[in-house]
Design a protein around this motif. Structure first.
Motif, PDB file in Angstrom:
ATOM      1  N   ASP A 128      45.170  33.650  44.681  1.00 42.83           N
ATOM      2  CA  ASP A 128      44.119  33.811  45.684  1.00 42.83           C
ATOM      3  C   ASP A 128      44.636  34.679  46.825  1.00 42.83           C
ATOM      4  N   SER A 174      44.067  35.954  50.772  1.00 40.11           N
ATOM      5  CA  SER A 174      43.428  35.550  52.021  1.00 40.11           C
ATOM      6  C   SER A 174      42.588  36.666  52.586  1.00 40.11           C
ATOM      7  N   ARG A 202      36.941  32.629  40.283  1.00 35.23           N
ATOM      8  CA  ARG A 202      37.752  31.500  40.686  1.00 35.23           C
ATOM      9  C   ARG A 202      37.293  30.204  40.014  1.00 35.23           C
ATOM     10  N   ASP A 211      39.269  30.843  50.804  1.00 34.79           N
ATOM     11  CA  ASP A 211      39.801  30.766  49.449  1.00 34.79           C
ATOM     12  C   ASP A 211      39.672  29.367  48.847  1.00 34.79           C
ATOM     13  N   TYR A 217      33.586  37.713  46.158  1.00 36.79           N
ATOM     14  CA  TYR A 217      33.277  36.368  46.646  1.00 36.79           C
ATOM     15  C   TYR A 217      31.811  36.039  46.380  1.00 36.79           C
TER      16      TYR A 217
END
Length: 623
Positions: free
Chosen positions: A170, A172, A186, A330, A411
């Motif tokens: 992951d 940041s 994810r 995250d 994301y």
């Protein structure tokens, strides 16, 4: 008087005969535990009837003989440390018969002791001592039976990654701007699902043996000792599975201090362990406890709760530590995975802990689910704020796609996979969160997020001194946003109109780039009616210098998307080459061939080299 005495004697003989019959029935190996207990109750009742002193003395002698016989059977195993049940059920039944007999005799002696007598007290102490030794032996036998017959699960039940599972990479949001953020999902696929899949914790053939030990210990009022032993054994087994599942019993303080990457890895293991422990292991354990202790009322429920509570609280404490930890972007997908796992397990938990004794575990489970939902919402809002306020102090090199754009759009793409859960969580908002209320709350949030990104990217573009590069940067990043949404599952959240609007935006930046960069250059080769030789030669010289300056700087600028780079090159080439050909074609006789430095084809080749990016980027693209 003689007739009365004769009648009384006859009654005594009948009762004595019936008493012996009841004892024989209780000692038989061919009756069930229920019948044996009934016989013991009848025997106790007969033993408590009023007796003459002579009869009491006779019964005391009889009890003494019976105790001596039963004691001998029990004591024989004190010197023989072989496991009784391991030698066969006939030996086990004989031992249980002797224990039941001693238990019955303690009740008879207690009744005889009511009218006083040193002999009865002595015999009662002996009986209790032997009964206590028998109970200790039965605890040992119970543990031996459980240990030897505990079932090993098939590998697919424990299809989890090893404890050395790699920590996910992951990245940041506040990582360095030069760092590339790779597109990755994810979401945790979770491993094997278990739909109400109960398994046998011990071999089914020994359930009757375990129950027979439970029955005699409960009948002897050693029910607490049985429960303690039974519960302790299964607690240890559950601890073993915690180790197998790589679930550590860490304190909230330890978890709160853990690095994000390490915590994300542990959350993955926690999700798998939660599903296995609740849906498979505890469901199977509760069934076993019901099979063994179900006939003793609520005892089996209390024992099950006692066995399960430490492990459940350990799992729930882990969730609490995650909830109170930092709300890092995250962690969002790990939080969502946890929320979805708990949501799926609600029916299982409500069934497992439906009784009052387990209500505190049920309550803690539901409270954790609520707090996870709140943390998810808070993390989403914080992420939106972080995107809007993400700082930059220097322009992103080469005007390419900013890492923030890659991060946010990847994301967004992953968020969409949780649409059902997020629509549920975002639907109930209040106060400053009302911006998220919408027919599809997630669509509203995603649009807000990309709007924040666009605003931030616009602020970052102001760091460029060259207005042409500013437009290249904006074109790249808005085009990237559109490309990630168009033709994907995200279209249903953004809609056709959003795609059209943002397509126009990056096209406007493309047009603005051409105007800012090439309009001054092309003005040098437009026919303004001034055809003096010196003027035309100066204009051509200025044109050459201008295009050379563009080629020098903009060759290192980056347009990562192949199609977008090709379209801009073609559009630029058509405008520049057409104007150059017209100028040199009509003015070459005046200017003179030796003053024309570039052919149209040479200029076109230079234009086709634009936007390749720095050498390192070109090399990586070729690879």
């Amino acid at each position: 008087m003689t007739d009365f005495a004769s009648t009384y004697d006859d009654e005594e003989h009948v009762l004595a005969a019936f008493h012996h019959l009841v004892k024989a029935l209780g000692a038989s190996k061919n009756v069930t535990d229920d019948v044996r207990r009934l016989a013991a109750d009848l025997d106790t009742h007969l033993s408590t009837r009023p007796k003459t002193p002579e009869r009491k003395e006779d019964e005391t002698k009889e009890v003494e003989e019976q105790l001596k016989f039963a004691r001998k059977k029990v004591m024989r195993w004190e010197s023989n440390r072989s496991m009784i049940w391991a030698l066969g059920r006939e030996e086990a039944a004989d031992y249980l018969q002797a224990v039941y007999e001693i238990q019955r005799l303690t009740e008879s002696l207690t009744s005889l002791l009511l009218s006083g007598g040193g002999k009865q007290k002595e015999l009662l102490d002996q009986a209790n001592s032997v009964l206590q030794m028998a109970m200790v032996r039965l605890e040992e036998e119970l543990i031996d039976i459980l240990s030897k017959n505990k079932q090993s699960f098939e590998p697919d039940y424990l299809s989890f990654h090893s404890c050395d599972e790699d920590v996910s990479s992951d990245v940041s949001l506040v990582s360095t701007e030069a760092e590339s953020i790779e597109e990755t999902s994810r979401r945790n696929s979770g491993g094997t699902e278990h739909e109400d899949h109960k398994i046998d914790l011990v071999h089914p053939s020994v359930i009757s043996d375990i129950k027979s030990i439970a029955n005699v210990m409960f009948a002897s009022r050693y029910n607490q000792e049985f429960c303690d032993t039974f519960v302790s054994f299964w607690k240890d087994v559950l601890d073993e599975y915690f180790f197998t599942l790589c679930v550590e019993k860490l304190s909230i303080e330890e978890l709160s201090k853990m690095e994000s990457k390490q915590l994300c890895s542990k959350i993955k293991k926690w999700n798998k362990a939660m599903k296995f422990i609740i849906r498979v292991y505890l469901a199977s354990e509760k069934r076993l406890f019901d099979q063994v202790l179900g006939e003793f009322g609520s005892t089996y429920k209390a024992c099950f709760i006692e066995t399960a509570k430490d492990s459940m609280l350990c799992l729930l404490n882990f969730g609490e530590a995650v909830v109170i930890g930092p709300r890092e972007p995250d962690k969002l997908f790990r939080l969502l995975d946890m929320y979805e796992v708990l949501s799926d397990l609600i029916p299982d938990v409500n069934t497992l802990f439906s009784e009052e004794a387990g209500s505190f575990l049920r309550t803690e489970f539901h409270q954790l689910l609520i707090r996870l939902g709140g943390t998810v919402k808070a993390t989403l809002l914080k992420f939106g704020h972080d995107v809007a306020s993400h700082p930059s102090t220097s322009p992103f090199p080469a005007g390419g796609i900013h890492p923030l754009s890659r991060y946010v759009m990847n994301y967004v793409n992953t968020i969409a996979a949780y649409s059902d859960t997020l629509n549920l969580l975002l639907r109930v908002q209040s106060g400053e969160d009302t911006v998220l209320i919408h027919l599809c709350p997630l669509a509203s949030y995603l649009r807000l997020l990309t709007s924040n990104l666009e605003s931030n990217i616009d602020n970052k573009s102001r760091l460029y001194r060259d207005p042409s590069l500013k437009h290249i940067f904006m074109m790249n990043n808005i085009h990237y946003m559109v490309r990630k949404i168009r033709g994907s599952a995200l279209e249903e959240f953004y809609g056709v109109e959003w795609i059209k609007e943002y397509t126009r935006k990056f096209q406007q930046h493309e047009t603005s780039y051409e105007r800012v960069t090439w309009s001054p250059v092309l003005s040098l080769v437009r026919d303004d009616g001034k055809n003096g030789k010196a003027v035309l030669r100066e204009r051509l010289r200025s044109f050459n210098m201008a295009v050379e300056e563009v080629f020098k700087s903009q060759t290192t600028w980056s347009i990562p998307d192949d199609e977008l780079r090709k379209d801009l090159r073609i559009s630029t080439s058509q405008k520049v080459i057409q104007a150059y050909r017209t100028f040199t074609g009509t003015k070459s006789a005046i200017i003179g061939e030796k003053f024309i430095k570039y052919t149209a084809d040479e200029l076109e080749n230079h234009i086709l080299d634009l936007f390749e990016g720095p050498p390192s980027l070109r090399n990586s693209r070729r690879r």
